[in-house]
Design a protein around this motif. Structure first.
Motif, PDB file in Angstrom:
ATOM      1  N   VAL A 125       0.827  -1.202   0.063  1.00 55.52           N
ATOM      2  CA  VAL A 125      -0.022   0.039  -0.023  1.00 55.52           C
ATOM      3  C   VAL A 125       1.066   1.027   0.078  1.00 55.52           C
ATOM      4  N   GLY A 126       1.847   1.311   0.847  1.00 55.22           N
ATOM      5  CA  GLY A 126       2.647   2.555   0.951  1.00 55.22           C
ATOM      6  C   GLY A 126       3.390   3.007  -0.324  1.00 55.22           C
ATOM      7  N   SER A 127       3.901   2.027  -0.969  1.00 55.45           N
ATOM      8  CA  SER A 127       4.756   2.142  -2.160  1.00 55.45           C
ATOM      9  C   SER A 127       3.743   2.816  -3.318  1.00 55.45           C
ATOM     10  N   ALA A 128       2.595   2.222  -3.355  1.00 54.54           N
ATOM     11  CA  ALA A 128       1.785   2.689  -4.454  1.00 54.54           C
ATOM     12  C   ALA A 128       1.110   3.955  -4.212  1.00 54.54           C
ATOM     13  N   LEU A 129       1.004   4.286  -2.804  1.00 52.91           N
ATOM     14  CA  LEU A 129       0.629   5.739  -2.496  1.00 52.91           C
ATOM     15  C   LEU A 129       1.515   6.632  -2.699  1.00 52.91           C
ATOM     16  N   TYR A 188      -4.306  22.482  -4.638  1.00 50.67           N
ATOM     17  CA  TYR A 188      -5.322  21.778  -4.680  1.00 50.67           C
ATOM     18  C   TYR A 188      -5.515  20.845  -3.295  1.00 50.67           C
ATOM     19  N   VAL A 189      -6.456  20.155  -2.896  1.00 49.72           N
ATOM     20  CA  VAL A 189      -6.432  19.711  -1.487  1.00 49.72           C
ATOM     21  C   VAL A 189      -5.604  18.423  -1.464  1.00 49.72           C
ATOM     22  N   SER A 190      -5.332  17.580  -2.894  1.00 52.75           N
ATOM     23  CA  SER A 190      -4.550  16.585  -2.584  1.00 52.75           C
ATOM     24  C   SER A 190      -3.107  16.759  -2.126  1.00 52.75           C
ATOM     25  N   VAL A 191      -2.642  18.049  -2.640  1.00 57.20           N
ATOM     26  CA  VAL A 191      -1.266  18.393  -2.202  1.00 57.20           C
ATOM     27  C   VAL A 191      -1.226  18.626  -1.081  1.00 57.20           C
ATOM     28  N   TRP A 192      -2.140  19.245  -0.175  1.00 56.38           N
ATOM     29  CA  TRP A 192      -2.315  19.393   1.260  1.00 56.38           C
ATOM     30  C   TRP A 192      -2.212  18.060   1.940  1.00 56.38           C
ATOM     31  N   TYR A 193      -2.978  17.161   1.319  1.00 57.07           N
ATOM     32  CA  TYR A 193      -2.869  15.714   2.091  1.00 57.07           C
ATOM     33  C   TYR A 193      -1.515  15.025   1.829  1.00 57.07           C
ATOM     34  N   VAL A 194      -1.143  15.042   0.745  1.00 58.11           N
ATOM     35  CA  VAL A 194       0.298  14.378   0.636  1.00 58.11           C
ATOM     36  C   VAL A 194       1.192  15.196   1.720  1.00 58.11           C
ATOM     37  N   PHE A 195       1.446  16.439   1.576  1.00 59.90           N
ATOM     38  CA  PHE A 195       2.243  16.988   2.687  1.00 59.90           C
ATOM     39  C   PHE A 195       2.086  16.678   4.339  1.00 59.90           C
ATOM     40  N   GLY A 196       0.654  16.751   4.394  1.00 64.30           N
ATOM     41  CA  GLY A 196       0.297  16.342   5.783  1.00 64.30           C
ATOM     42  C   GLY A 196       0.822  14.989   6.210  1.00 64.30           C
ATOM     43  N   ALA A 197       0.521  14.155   5.121  1.00 66.11           N
ATOM     44  CA  ALA A 197       1.074  12.932   5.248  1.00 66.11           C
ATOM     45  C   ALA A 197       2.548  12.626   5.939  1.00 66.11           C
ATOM     46  N   PRO A 232      -4.497   9.475   4.576  1.00 68.40           N
ATOM     47  CA  PRO A 232      -4.278  11.109   3.932  1.00 68.40           C
ATOM     48  C   PRO A 232      -3.999  10.778   2.751  1.00 68.40           C
ATOM     49  N   LEU A 233      -2.976   9.901   2.420  1.00 69.26           N
ATOM     50  CA  LEU A 233      -2.617   9.515   1.055  1.00 69.26           C
ATOM     51  C   LEU A 233      -3.414   9.049   0.109  1.00 69.26           C
ATOM     52  N   ALA A 234      -4.184   8.071   0.829  1.00 72.69           N
ATOM     53  CA  ALA A 234      -5.512   7.446  -0.117  1.00 72.69           C
ATOM     54  C   ALA A 234      -6.547   8.444  -0.299  1.00 72.69           C
ATOM     55  N   VAL A 235      -6.720   9.274   0.769  1.00 72.58           N
ATOM     56  CA  VAL A 235      -7.694  10.454   0.427  1.00 72.58           C
ATOM     57  C   VAL A 235      -7.375  11.549  -0.755  1.00 72.58           C
ATOM     58  N   GLY A 278      -9.319  -2.781   2.231  1.00 71.05           N
ATOM     59  CA  GLY A 278     -10.450  -2.643   1.670  1.00 71.05           C
ATOM     60  C   GLY A 278     -10.452  -1.031   1.123  1.00 71.05           C
ATOM     61  N   PHE A 279     -10.058  -0.212   1.984  1.00 74.96           N
ATOM     62  CA  PHE A 279     -10.010   1.234   2.240  1.00 74.96           C
ATOM     63  C   PHE A 279      -8.788   1.747   1.166  1.00 74.96           C
ATOM     64  N   SER A 280      -7.501   1.569   2.201  1.00 74.56           N
ATOM     65  CA  SER A 280      -6.322   2.157   1.526  1.00 74.56           C
ATOM     66  C   SER A 280      -5.657   1.609   0.515  1.00 74.56           C
ATOM     67  N   GLY A 281      -5.773   0.245   0.483  1.00 76.39           N
ATOM     68  CA  GLY A 281      -5.196  -0.639  -0.522  1.00 76.39           C
ATOM     69  C   GLY A 281      -6.028  -0.713  -1.946  1.00 76.39           C
ATOM     70  N   ILE A 282      -7.198  -0.668  -1.697  1.00 75.90           N
ATOM     71  CA  ILE A 282      -7.919  -0.572  -3.070  1.00 75.90           C
ATOM     72  C   ILE A 282      -7.859   0.743  -3.834  1.00 75.90           C
ATOM     73  N   ILE A 283      -7.810   1.708  -2.733  1.00 77.79           N
ATOM     74  CA  ILE A 283      -7.653   3.031  -3.536  1.00 77.79           C
ATOM     75  C   ILE A 283      -6.145   3.186  -4.127  1.00 77.79           C
TER      76      ILE A 283
END
Ligand code: HEM
Ligand code: HEM
Length: 455
Positions: free
Chosen positions: A67-71, A156-165, A210-213, A346-351
């Motif tokens: 999961v970590g590598s893909a995210l 964009y919010v995805s950038v916020w989430y990546v840096f937050g993570a 956060p990376l999945a979101v 289910g959540f982070s792996g599938i995303i």
């Protein structure tokens, strides 16, 4: 050096291939553990794969390797795209992929040799912790330099989430692994339990979540061909996640003599988690209203949608099981293992898979090698995950109620034997899905010419 070759999107590609390989290895480790829970003597107690070693090999390989590598890989595509600047350094990116993979591989091997810090999800010994921290720092530097060179003002919010993570994971990992205390990787007594679960909880809530979101926020509007429903809501979700998730780790050890005030914070915070979760889901689902066919027609989009549904289920279950009256029955048994698979697979792996299938055609410049194989993997993982949920939840309820009625662990074990067999059977679907995925990802990356089918 050839393995650090500077090629467009080379970093993302390398992360995706790593993820697909770790998904196979990690699920095979889980499969081996599941066999041992049915027939403990079958594998002859070979020391390097006894249950106590294969279990953390499985959990760390799937969390950080698959999961970590893909995210993290997807973050290396999403951040540059959203800020309209190329990745600062593909060479640095590639070096980070090697370091990350070397760390996960070294962690897996040392665990199998019996070197462990014996704290859940923090089992890897300190040299590996140091390498993981270095890798996180390198990712942060690469992406930050990319953002510094941006042509797009709006983040964009995805950038916020990546840096937050990235920021939170670094600190949680550092403190949670007590890196300053290398001989044990821990402190002592109850404070160590609290620290360990500040970390264990953070790994799922502030690394994977956060990376999945971030990926869901990227993939869904594009797939639906619609703007995000609300940017305000997306930032509300971001800040509330960081504010609430950070201090509720004690809900993992409510049965231990932790201070009451901390338990109260953990429980109330767990209920409050409904806020960040609801903001994300309402925002994403309103973005896709009346546009479901677009999502279902897109391979990556379909995975991401399924992941958001598992996010809802996981996060409805989470607050519920943080209540002491419920945990009286659900703690210490397979109910929690079901929840763990729902969240991490289910959540982070599938995303993570969805992000990968969405981005792969965009970085190779040709369709996925096989949309059909991706669809098969989708159904295998989804059926496997649903089976895990039903089987492990039932087994957990039998265990919890048995113990509550005064049965010993020893007497309850035969009652869940059949569920352990069913889990193994259903797990075969997930392992097969992983193998199909590896083949598809490999061919998508390295087959020349157009793919067999459009994606
Ligand atoms: C990529 C898919 C998977 C992910 C992300 C995943 C994740 C996890 C996690 C997070 C745990 C820790 C559970 C806890 O402590 O509550 C766990 C435990 C476990 N998983 Fe998986 N898993 C996956 C696939 C599988 C498969 C295919 C099998 C085998 C059929 C399997 C078998 C197990 C077993 C036996 C345990 C230990 C349960 C126990 O201690 O009672 N997992 N897995
Ligand atoms: C609203 C959000 C959530 C809440 C309130 C919540 C709550 C909880 C609680 C109370 C436990 C401990 C259960 C026990 O030991 O009795 C737990 C375990 C766990 N949760 Fe969640 N959860 C949430 C979301 C998630 C998500 C999104 C993930 C994955 C990305 C996740 C992954 C896990 C894992 C892996 C465990 C097992 C830890 C172990 O090995 O013991 N949770 N959760």
């Amino acid at each position: 050096m050839e393995f650090l070759r500077d090629e467009p999107h080379g970093t993302v590609k390398a992360y995706y291939l790593s993820s697909a390989i770790w998904m196979v290895l990690g699920t095979l480790a889980g499969f081996t553990g599941a066999v041992e829970l049915i027939a403990p003597e079958l594998l002859g107690n070979i020391p390097w794969i006894v249950f106590g070693r294969i279990r953390p090999m499985h959990t760390n390989a799937v969390i950080f390797g698959f999961v970590g590598s893909a995210l993290i890989g997807s973050a290396h595509y999403i951040v540059p795209t959203m800020v309209r600047a190329p990745l600062y350094s593909e060479r640095l990116g590639k070096a980070t992929v090697w370091l990350w993979n070397f760390s996960v591989a070294a962690g897996t091997i040392t665990l199998s040799l019996g070197y462990s810090q014996n704290r859940e999800y923090a089992e890897w010994i300190w040299p590996i912790d140091v390498m993981i921290l270095a890798a996180l720092g390198m990712v942060f530097h690469n992406l930050l330099e990319t953002v510094r060179r941006r042509k797009e003002e709006l983040l964009y919010v995805s950038v916020w989430y990546v840096f937050g993570a990235l920021v939170f994971t670094f600190f949680i990992y550092f403190f949670g692994n007590a890196v300053w205390n290398p001989s044990t990787g821990s402190i002592t007594g109850i404070p160590d339990g609290i620290l360990a679960w500040f970390y264990g909880h953070g790994v799922v809530g502030l690394f994977l979540t956060p990376l999945a979101v971030a990926i869901a926020y990227y993939v869904i509007p594009i797939t639906c061909r619609a703007p995000l429903y609300s940017h305000t809501l997306s930032l509300l979700g971001f800040w509330s996640l960081l504010m609430i998730y950070t201090h509720i780790g004690t809900h993992h050890i409510l049965q231990a003599p932790t201070p009451t005030w901390l338990k109260v914070i953990a429980i109330t915070g767990s209920i409050a988690m409904l806020l960040p979760v609801a903001t994300v889901l309402i925002n994403l689902w309103l973005t896709m209203r009346e546009r479901l066919p677009y999502i279902l027609g897109d391979t990556g989009g379909k995975f991401v949608l399924a992941g958001t549904v598992w996010y809802l289920l996981t996060c409805l279950q989470g607050p519920l099981q943080s209540l002491p009256s419920v945990q009286k029955i659900t703690h210490f048994n397979n109910w929690v293992v079901a929840h763990a698979h729902m969240g991490v697979l289910g959540f982070s792996g599938i995303i993570a898979l969805g992000g990968m299938y969405f981005i792969l055609p965009r970085i190779t410049g040709r369709p996925l090698y096989s949309k059909f194989l991706a669809d098969i993997q989708y159904w295998l993982v989804l059926l496997g995950m649903s089976g895990f949920f039903a089987i492990l939840t039932a087994a957990g309820l039998i265990q919890g109620n048995g113990w509550l009625n005064g049965e010993t662990v020893y007497r309850v074990l035969p009652e869940i034997h059949v569920y352990m067999i069913l889990r193994l059977a259903v797990g075969t679907l997930i392992v097969s899905g992983a193998m199909i995925g590896l083949y598809n990802v490999y061919r998508s990356l390295y087959s020349s010419g157009t793919g067999r089918e459009t994606s």
